[in-house]
Design an enzyme around this catalytic site. Structure first.
Site, PDB file in Angstrom:
ATOM      1  N   HIS A 167     -18.568   1.969  -6.615  1.00 34.61           N
ATOM      2  CA  HIS A 167     -19.418   1.316  -7.639  1.00 34.61           C
ATOM      3  C   HIS A 167     -20.347   2.331  -8.303  1.00 34.61           C
ATOM      4  O   HIS A 167     -21.418   1.972  -8.795  1.00 34.61           O
ATOM      5  CB  HIS A 167     -20.246   0.173  -7.041  1.00 34.61           C
ATOM      6  N   SER A 299     -23.452  22.052 -29.936  1.00 35.78           N
ATOM      7  CA  SER A 299     -23.734  21.117 -31.020  1.00 35.78           C
ATOM      8  C   SER A 299     -24.143  21.891 -32.258  1.00 35.78           C
ATOM      9  O   SER A 299     -24.764  22.950 -32.163  1.00 35.78           O
ATOM     10  CB  SER A 299     -24.864  20.185 -30.577  1.00 35.78           C
ATOM     11  N   LYS A 305     -27.207  22.430 -26.378  1.00 34.57           N
ATOM     12  CA  LYS A 305     -26.105  21.647 -25.831  1.00 34.57           C
ATOM     13  C   LYS A 305     -24.954  22.475 -25.272  1.00 34.57           C
ATOM     14  O   LYS A 305     -24.623  23.533 -25.779  1.00 34.57           O
ATOM     15  CB  LYS A 305     -25.546  20.719 -26.918  1.00 34.57           C
ATOM     16  N   GLU A 312     -13.421  15.522 -22.528  1.00 34.29           N
ATOM     17  CA  GLU A 312     -13.476  14.279 -23.315  1.00 34.29           C
ATOM     18  C   GLU A 312     -12.164  14.052 -24.075  1.00 34.29           C
ATOM     19  O   GLU A 312     -11.693  12.921 -24.198  1.00 34.29           O
ATOM     20  CB  GLU A 312     -14.659  14.320 -24.281  1.00 34.29           C
TER      21      GLU A 312
END
Ligand code: ARG
Length: 487
Positions: A167, A299, A305, A312
């Site tokens: 979980h 970024s 970043k 992804e």
């Protein structure tokens, strides 16, 4: 407005009065992508020609000319790829391009190759062979590389203890290496799905099914399969395939392509879940995993970043592969039995799914090879989340307390810790343990020894069950993987 093109004569030009409309020609062609079938197309044609000679439909000299011509064509396409001069979109597909180039080259014998054959059984055969070849190539190459990468990662991080999650809440402590081996195992199982049709089912050989109904010519379908098995190394294995039962089914079925796409989709699923896991682990909040900068991007606006874009994209591309499986299933659902041109779309889909999965596997392996678990970040957090609670309950079982009672006792102890502002069970005294134990109406008591089952590092060493995520079971798993990979 479209105009008609002055195309080279197609075999059916006697029947179709006009040249194909230019828009229609571009619309119908598949050569721009099915050219990738050239090797299996040539192999299938050689098997077919060999059979034609053996049953007396062509002469030995015809077969020799066909064989030599096809081998030349194959060598040229090996060299030129999609730029091969014989690829003419007006000839629609790989089958007609190869046949037409062959006839241009060798004359009359080339006109005999298509005896007892249709593009319908030819393309079905090509697809079976192509799927066989790439399935085994994936196993030898991409899957082997990624499985090794995870086993290496396990080896490099065998001493790192980390929390596991259910979980997404802290569960039990594990060896980080055990988590790495989990991915090795999922990819090994994913690979089995590519092999399954060949090892556990009967794949059917479509060649010789003709357009739909077979042929009145005395062809011998066993012979072309025999040739393919015996004389074309690496194409298909003896036990993997047999002559199809029904010529109608053979030309209409794309079951093997669906099996292949399902195997691709399941692989993509595991790639995506792994990527998601590591994306989470790479957050500042977790900080469990470090991967090389070369697999991250930054970024255009936020200078600080460091984003896991490759992970992804691996996660995102899973959606494409699921779409591919569903695309073919959807195309098939509305088709009447027999060949329909809709089936031509199968190759676009199968190639796309294969390309996506094989590129993602390669990317993933490179990332894994650059990665390590961040011990310095993980270890200070191990005394949070009561990771040792189950271990304590099991310790109480060994002291003779029934598991349900033990579970209740430990739950009470955790609640007591929280109430007293303690973050770990090991902060309680032996007296506190025994007080709660006594309250649950058992005469059993614990001593200082109870502390040996507490603390994540201790817990991990205590695992005994086969496949467990630490201790000897983990070492056994690692040893088994290393033996299997010969490292
Ligand atoms: N390019 C076609 C395909 O991939 C080959 C079979 C065409 N057959 C036909 N009768 N039009 O499906």
């Amino acid at each position: 407005m479209s105009d008609t093109l002055n195309t080279p004569a197609k075999s059916w030009q006697a029947r179709i009065g006009e040249a194909t409309d230019a828009i229609a020609q571009t619309f119908v062609e598949s050569m721009s992508y099915d050219w990738r079938l050239y090797k299996v197309d040539v192999a299938g044609s050689i098997a077919h020609a060999t059979m034609l000679e053996k049953v007396g439909l062509i002469t030995g000299a015809d077969r020799e000319a066909i064989f030599a011509g096809l081998k030349e064509i194959e060598a040229e396409i090996d060299r030129d790829g999609p730029k091969w001069a014989g690829f003419k979109p007006e000839l629609e597909d790989i089958h007609m391009c190869v046949e037409s180039a062959l006839t241009e080259r060798i004359g009359e014998p080339g006109r005999k190759l298509h005896t007892g054959r249709s593009r319908n059984d030819q393309v079905a055969t090509d697809l079976v062979l192509w799927i066989h070849n790439v399935s085994y190539a994936l196993g030898r190459e991409q899957f082997d590389v990624i499985i090794r990468a995870f086993v290496d990662l396990a080896e490099r991080n065998r001493d790192v203890v980390m929390p596991s999650f259910t979980h997404l809440q802290r569960a039990q402590p594990i060896s980080a290496g055990a988590e790495a081996l989990t991915w090795a195992s999922t990819f090994s199982n994913a690979l089995q799905r590519f092999y399954a049709p060949w090892m556990t089912q009967t794949v059917e050989w479509p060649l010789g099914s003709g357009a739909i109904a077979g042929t009145s010519l005395p062809i011998d379908r066993e012979l072309s399969l025999w040739w393919m098995n015996r004389e074309t190394p690496g194409m298909v294995g003896h036990d993997e395939i047999e002559v199809s039962r029904s010529s109608i089914e053979s030309t209409a079925s794309r079951d093997l392509a669906c099996d292949f796409l399902y195997a691709c989709a399941m692989t993509a699923q595991w790639l995506s879940r792994w990527a998601e896991q590591w994306i989470i682990y790479m957050t500042t909040e977790f900080g469990f995993i470090k991967i090389a900068d070369r697999y991250t991007t930054s970024s255009s606006m936020m200078p600080q970043k460091r984003n896991p874009d490759m992970l992804e994209l691996i996660r995102g591309r899973c959606g494409n592969v699921y779409g591919d499986l569903f695309a073919l299933m959807t195309i098939l659902k509305g088709l009447p039995i027999g060949y329909n041109r809709d089936l031509q779309e199968d190759k676009r889909i199968v190639f796309r799914a294969y390309d996506t999965v094989s590129q993602c596997l390669t990317m993933a392996a490179a990332i894994v090879n650059s990665a390590s678990y961040d011990k310095a970040r993980i270890e200070p957090t191990l005394d949070r989340g009561f990771l040792d609670a189950t271990s304590l309950a099991e310790y109480l079982v060994t002291a003779g307390i029934p598991f349900r009672t033990a579970h209740h006792i430990v739950g009470t102890l955790v609640a007591r810790c929280e109430k007293e502002g303690k973050h770990a069970l090991s902060q309680l005294s032996v007296e506190a343990f025994n007080e709660v134990i006594a309250a649950s109406k058992t005469d059993k008591r614990v001593t200082e020894d109870v502390f040996t089952c507490l603390g994540a590092a201790n817990v991990v060493k205590r695992y005994q069950s086969a496949g467990a995520a630490g201790g000897k079971p983990f070492e056994d798993q690692l040893a088994a993987w290393k033996e299997r990979l010969g490292v």
